[in-house]
Design a protein around this motif. Sequence first.
Motif, short mmCIF file in Angstrom:
data_model
loop_
_atom_site.label_atom_id
_atom_site.label_comp_id
_atom_site.label_asym_id
_atom_site.label_seq_id
_atom_site.Cartn_x
_atom_site.Cartn_y
_atom_site.Cartn_z
N TYR A 42 0.86 -1.19 0.00
CA TYR A 42 0.00 0.00 0.00
C TYR A 42 0.89 1.23 0.00
N SER A 43 0.28 2.33 -0.42
CA SER A 43 1.04 3.55 -0.62
C SER A 43 0.51 4.67 0.27
N LEU A 44 1.11 5.82 0.12
CA LEU A 44 0.70 6.99 0.89
C LEU A 44 -0.76 7.33 0.63
N VAL A 60 -5.84 18.65 3.35
CA VAL A 60 -4.64 17.83 3.28
C VAL A 60 -3.53 18.59 2.59
N THR A 61 -2.37 18.59 3.21
CA THR A 61 -1.15 19.08 2.60
C THR A 61 -0.25 17.88 2.40
N LYS A 123 8.85 13.76 2.83
CA LYS A 123 7.59 13.09 2.50
C LYS A 123 6.70 13.13 3.73
N PHE A 124 5.61 13.91 3.64
CA PHE A 124 4.66 13.96 4.75
C PHE A 124 3.29 14.36 4.27
N VAL A 135 -0.50 13.77 11.33
CA VAL A 135 0.74 13.95 10.58
C VAL A 135 1.24 12.55 10.21
N VAL A 136 1.48 12.34 8.92
CA VAL A 136 2.05 11.08 8.44
C VAL A 136 3.39 11.42 7.81
N ARG A 137 4.46 10.77 8.29
CA ARG A 137 5.79 10.96 7.73
C ARG A 137 6.33 9.60 7.36
N GLY A 138 7.18 9.56 6.34
CA GLY A 138 7.76 8.27 6.01
C GLY A 138 8.53 8.29 4.71
N SER A 139 8.71 7.11 4.18
CA SER A 139 9.51 6.96 2.97
C SER A 139 8.68 6.97 1.70
N MET A 140 7.37 6.97 1.82
CA MET A 140 6.48 6.84 0.66
C MET A 140 6.28 8.15 -0.07
N ASN A 141 6.29 8.06 -1.39
CA ASN A 141 5.84 9.16 -2.24
C ASN A 141 4.37 8.96 -2.55
#
Length: 179
Positions: A42-44, A60-61, A123-124, A135-141
């Motif tokens: 699954y993705s962002l 959403v930003t 990426k957030f 707030v979601v942060r991570g490695s996903m684009n």
Amino acid sequence: MSSVRKGSSKTKIVSAPWQSAEASIGTLEKGCRIFGLNKGQYSLVDILIHVLRQTGPAHVTCCVWTTGIADVRLVRDMLDDGRMTGFSLITDRSFALRQPQYEATVRELLHDANIRTTETHAKFLLIKNAEWSIVVRGSMNLNRNPRFEQFDLDDDAGLLAFLEGHVAELTASMPLISL
């Protein structure tokens, strides 16, 4: 899926090699903190869809290095059907050079006033309404990527305000989209 809880009952650490975003994240709690790993199933945008199901409509930003057209179309659908009250995209300046075939579609779907470009690899997601400050942060684009990925999800008004301040400063100093 293995899940380990540490500290508060609102903290969740999850490894989800095959599960969906919904199964990995589960039900959000006020003040929650979730750290998750997946294998790219699954993705962002899947995280965004799952979170919005629980928070209700929100602004959403999204800050990413790159995006895929299918994901931008899903964002447009969520704007059109009211799941999002607004959407702002920050992406790397190189996006247009790397993905020139996407430029017109991204501009058409999201409109120039909602897009900023800068030199970024951050990426957030900031998902905000009257009740939630996710707030979601991570490695996903904002695209499908079948690779090992990680994310942190927090309902934290202070963290969201900090990142909103960064976005406001960036937005004030950057011109509209320069794809």
